[in-house]
Design a protein around this motif. Structure first.
Motif, short mmCIF file in Angstrom:
data_model
loop_
_atom_site.label_atom_id
_atom_site.label_comp_id
_atom_site.label_asym_id
_atom_site.label_seq_id
_atom_site.Cartn_x
_atom_site.Cartn_y
_atom_site.Cartn_z
N GLU A 29 1.05 -0.60 0.06
CA GLU A 29 0.33 0.49 0.47
C GLU A 29 1.28 0.87 -0.10
O GLU A 29 1.92 0.96 0.09
CB GLU A 29 -0.93 0.17 1.16
N LEU A 30 0.83 1.93 -0.83
CA LEU A 30 1.55 3.18 -0.46
C LEU A 30 0.12 4.65 -1.05
O LEU A 30 -0.91 4.85 -1.01
CB LEU A 30 1.92 3.40 -2.18
N MET A 31 0.99 5.56 -0.69
CA MET A 31 0.25 7.36 -0.33
C MET A 31 1.44 8.48 -0.84
O MET A 31 2.25 8.30 -0.72
CB MET A 31 0.14 7.60 0.70
N GLN A 75 -5.59 -1.31 -6.95
CA GLN A 75 -6.67 -0.88 -6.74
C GLN A 75 -6.92 0.78 -6.44
O GLN A 75 -5.25 1.01 -5.20
CB GLN A 75 -7.58 -1.41 -5.86
N ILE A 76 -7.67 1.13 -6.24
CA ILE A 76 -7.20 2.98 -6.18
C ILE A 76 -8.33 2.96 -4.42
O ILE A 76 -9.19 2.83 -4.08
CB ILE A 76 -7.70 3.66 -6.46
N LYS A 77 -7.58 3.23 -3.10
CA LYS A 77 -8.29 3.19 -1.92
C LYS A 77 -8.76 4.37 -1.50
O LYS A 77 -10.24 4.35 -1.06
CB LYS A 77 -7.40 2.29 -0.74
N VAL A 104 -3.29 4.17 -2.71
CA VAL A 104 -2.80 2.78 -3.73
C VAL A 104 -2.59 1.46 -3.52
O VAL A 104 -1.76 1.10 -2.60
CB VAL A 104 -2.24 3.59 -5.44
N GLU A 105 -2.99 0.76 -3.68
CA GLU A 105 -2.58 -0.80 -3.37
C GLU A 105 -2.22 -1.69 -5.05
O GLU A 105 -2.70 -1.50 -5.61
CB GLU A 105 -3.85 -1.46 -3.22
#
Length: 121
Positions: A29-31, A75-77, A104-105
């Motif tokens: 998971e990234l920001m 996916q875009i969380k 995003v994941e």
């Protein structure tokens, strides 16, 4: 009759073998933040431009690709929130906006899970 039995056996082997060879994935998971728009616009137009679905998808794919070879967008969380700054050039009036804290994941095939290493399962 014998050919029908062979066909049934082959079909059942095909359907059950898929479970044994399932692909494993690594998830991350990234920001991150998107880049600001290129031109100065009115604040509402700049926010609409920055929050377009196309831009968010494009930058989200890039976020995952910067992790290295084989990383893809799962996916875009969270699409984040718009942040605007006034234009630096005194001749231009308006704002440049970008999306901040897009979450995003990403996923990647786990090394060794698809038969890349012979003799190991």
């Amino acid at each position: 009759m014998r050919q029908i039995l062979k066909l049934i056996f082959a079909a059942s082997l095909t359907f059950t073998a898929g479970n044994a060879l399932a692909t494993d994935y690594i998830y991350r998971e990234l920001m991150a933040n998107t880049l600001p728009s290129a031109k100065c616009e009115a604040e509402s137009a700049a926010i609409a431009s920055a929050s377009k679905n196309y831009n968010i998808k494009r930058f989200s794919k890039k976020f995952c690709q910067t992790q290295g070879y084989g990383w893809h967008l799962e996916q875009i969380k969270d699409s984040g929130k718009p942040v605007c700054t006034p234009c630096d050039n005194p001749k231009e009036t308006g704002f440049r906006c970008h999306m901040e804290d897009v979450v995003v994941e990403c996923k990647r095939i786990k090394p060794g899970s698809v038969g890349m290493l012979p003799g190991k399962s």
